[in-house]
Structures are given as structure tokens and as C-alpha cells.
Scaffold this active site. Structure first.
Site, PDB file in Angstrom:
ATOM      1  N   HIS A  95       6.181  -2.088   9.000  1.00 26.58           N
ATOM      2  CA  HIS A  95       5.144  -2.660   8.138  1.00 26.58           C
ATOM      3  C   HIS A  95       5.783  -3.160   6.842  1.00 26.58           C
ATOM      4  CE1 HIS A  95       1.586  -3.180   5.696  1.00 26.58           C
ATOM      5  NE2 HIS A  95       0.878  -3.161   6.825  1.00 26.58           N
ATOM      6  N   GLU A  97       4.911  -3.079   3.865  1.00 30.15           N
ATOM      7  CA  GLU A  97       4.878  -2.151   2.733  1.00 30.15           C
ATOM      8  C   GLU A  97       6.064  -1.195   2.803  1.00 30.15           C
ATOM      9  OE1 GLU A  97       0.832  -0.922   3.328  1.00 30.15           O
ATOM     10  OE2 GLU A  97       0.156  -2.849   2.567  1.00 30.15           O
ATOM     11  N   GLU A 164       2.233 -10.205  10.476  1.00 30.50           N
ATOM     12  CA  GLU A 164       1.511 -10.018   9.214  1.00 30.50           C
ATOM     13  C   GLU A 164       2.269 -10.718   8.087  1.00 30.50           C
ATOM     14  OE1 GLU A 164      -1.146  -6.263   9.385  1.00 30.50           O
ATOM     15  OE2 GLU A 164       0.804  -5.654   8.658  1.00 30.50           O
ATOM     16  N   GLY A 170      -3.886  -7.921   1.955  1.00 27.21           N
ATOM     17  CA  GLY A 170      -4.652  -7.460   0.795  1.00 27.21           C
ATOM     18  C   GLY A 170      -4.991  -8.528  -0.226  1.00 27.21           C
TER      19      GLY A 170
HETATM   20  P1  13P Z   1      -5.448  -5.905   4.868  1.00 29.08           P
HETATM   21  O1  13P Z   1      -6.312  -6.137   6.074  1.00 29.08           O
HETATM   22  O2  13P Z   1      -6.019  -4.953   3.897  1.00 29.08           O
HETATM   23  O3  13P Z   1      -5.001  -7.204   4.262  1.00 29.08           O
HETATM   24  O4  13P Z   1      -4.116  -5.173   5.397  1.00 29.08           O
HETATM   25  C1  13P Z   1      -3.439  -5.704   6.472  1.00 29.08           C
HETATM   26  C2  13P Z   1      -2.402  -4.764   6.893  1.00 29.08           C
HETATM   27  O5  13P Z   1      -1.432  -4.532   6.196  1.00 29.08           O
HETATM   28  C3  13P Z   1      -2.563  -4.074   8.180  1.00 29.08           C
HETATM   29  O6  13P Z   1      -1.425  -3.437   8.585  1.00 29.08           O
END
Ligand code: 13P
Length: 240
Positions: A95, A97, A164, A170
Site C-alpha cells: 500500500h 501509505e 491505486e 483520500g
Molecule cells: P480512500 O478510498 O479513502 O481514498 O482510500 C483508498 C485506499 O487507500 C484503499 O486502500
């Protein structure tokens, strides 16, 4: 179609009540045979959630794991074997993050290898940053992430790709439909026979636009997945 809820670092025991509504909805939803719902709560909720979801066809996954598949002196870490032991069937790896927090493609590759070895299915996240998009090197970045992330993994049948774009997570922004179609197509050509999901600001409004892109195999949903009403709405609207 996959609908995967990534709760990130949100939720305590009380938030488990909210999945009731989703379970109830899903039982009677006429398209449920074509749908896989997976909840990825924080690790603290994997066990109680999988107990709650017993006898439903909703699965539970984790949001990350340590790269080593055996026990070890790694304070604060949890490995794939331990996640499986408490009821996880899937794990999100790579991910953005976590990439931003320092995970390299090499480390991600090791995590994927060992998670598969432990018997988990892997939701492998890839995506470009805004800077990379502006430099028009999205394909190059995705190619590198796929190549290094899946390096020396022969059997990829238990790997689901989640595209993603970092800039869409977000932010409320999603890629233009034609661009997203092309990117998903590019990924599918790189790694054949694997499901490719989209993630990044999926919500009950933009799902109308997203569902028209016919090469997407599902969604990885962050914020909107914590609200059962929004999550149900997204699933319903995908089909009507
Ligand atoms: P959001 O849907 O909050 O933009 O997050 C996406 C995400 O990181 C899912 O793994």
C-alpha cells in the site's frame, strides 16, 4: 467483482456492529454470487471480525504483514502465518501509505512471497505519485513495481492487483475514465490472468462513472468502506 474494505488505522470493537448491516444486505442481494466482499480491519479486529463473519461469505484480510513467515524477535510486528492463524485469508501488501513510510519493492516482494507461502491471498497495491504522473512516467513506475514486487514468484494465481494512484487516495480525485481504462489494460497485459482492482476515493457518487470502465474487476475502498451505508451504496450502484 471484488469490494475490498480497507479500514486503515480506524475502528475499535464497537465498530464491528456496523458490519451487521452489510451482512444483512449481502444475504439478499441478488448479484451476490458474482461478488466477493473482503474486510481488512486493523489487526486488532481480525479475530473478532472473522468470528462475526463466520457462516457468511464475507472474508477478512489484514492490511500488512512482516516479511518473515516464521516467529522472530521483531517487536511490534505480525507475520502472515500469525494473521492466518486468527482468521485472515487475505493481506494487503505494498500500500502506498507503507511505501511512503519506507517499504521498498524488494521488501514488498519478500512479503508477498512469504504471505503466499503462509497460505494467504495477496492484494498487491501499485500506483504512481502525482509527481510521477506529471512527469508522464506512470507506466514506467507501474512496470517497475510489478516486475520487482512479483520477482521470482511463479504461481501468481493468489495475487490480486490493486491499482491505486497515490494522488487519488483520500483526495476525492479519480483518474479520467479513458486514462484509467488504459492503465488497467496496461497492467492486465503485464500480468495476465490476474484480477485488477481500482482504489482511490471510490465513493457512492463516482461509482457511476467508475462502473462504466469495463476492465476493472472491483474496488479497494478506504474512507467510504467504514460507513456501512456508503459501502452498501457503492455495491448496489455498481449493479444498477
Ligand atoms: P480512500 O478510498 O479513502 O481514498 O482510500 C483508498 C485506499 O487507500 C484503499 O486502500
Amino acid at each position: 467483482m471484488y469490494f475490498i474494505a480497507n479500514w486503515k488505522m480506524f475502528g475499535g470493537l464497537n465498530s464491528l456492529n456496523s458490519i451487521h448491516k452489510v451482512v444483512k444486505f449481502f444475504k439478499t442481494f441478488k448479484k451476490n454470487k458474482f461478488i466477493k466482499i473482503i474486510y481488512c480491519p486493523p489487526s486488532t479486529l481480525i479475530r473478532p471480525m472473522s468470528k462475526k463473519l463466520k457462516n457468511t461469505n464475507i472474508d477478512v484480510g489484514a492490511q500488512n504483514c512482516h516479511e518473515q513467515d516464521t516467529y522472530g524477535a521483531f517487536t511490534g510486528s505480525i507475520n502472515s502465518m500469525m494473521l492466518k492463524n486468527v482468521g485472515a485469508k487475505y493481506v494487503i501488501i505494498g500500500h502506498s501509505e507503507n511505501r511512503q513510510a519506507g517499504e521498498t519493492n524488494k521488501l514488498i516482494n519478500l512479503k508477498i512471497k512469504n504471505a503466499l507461502k503462509s497460505g494467504l491471498k495477496v492484494i498487491f497495491c501499485i500506483g504512481e505519485t502525482l509527481q510521477e504522473k506529471r512527469k508522464k512516467i506512470t507506466k514506467k513506475i507501474l512496470n517497475k513495481q510489478i516486475k520487482l514486487g512479483l520477482n521470482k514468484i511463479k504461481n501468481k494465481k493468489n495475487v490480486i492487483i490493486a491499482y491505486e494512484p497515490v494522488w487519488s487516495i483520500g483526495t476525492g480525485l479519480i483518474p479520467k475514465s479513458n486514462e484509467l481504462f488504459k492503465t488497467i489494460d496496461f497492467i492486465k497485459k503485464k500480468i495476465k490472468n490476474n484480477k485488477v482492482l481500482y482504489g482511490g476515493s471510490v465513493n457512492p457518487k463516482n461509482i457511476y462513472e467508475l462502473k462504466l470502465i469495463n476492465n476493472i474487476d472491483g474496488y479497494l475502498i478506504g474512507g467510504a468502506s467504514q460507513d456501512p451505508k456508503k459501502f452498501i451504496d457503492i455495491i448496489k450502484k455498481t449493479y444498477n
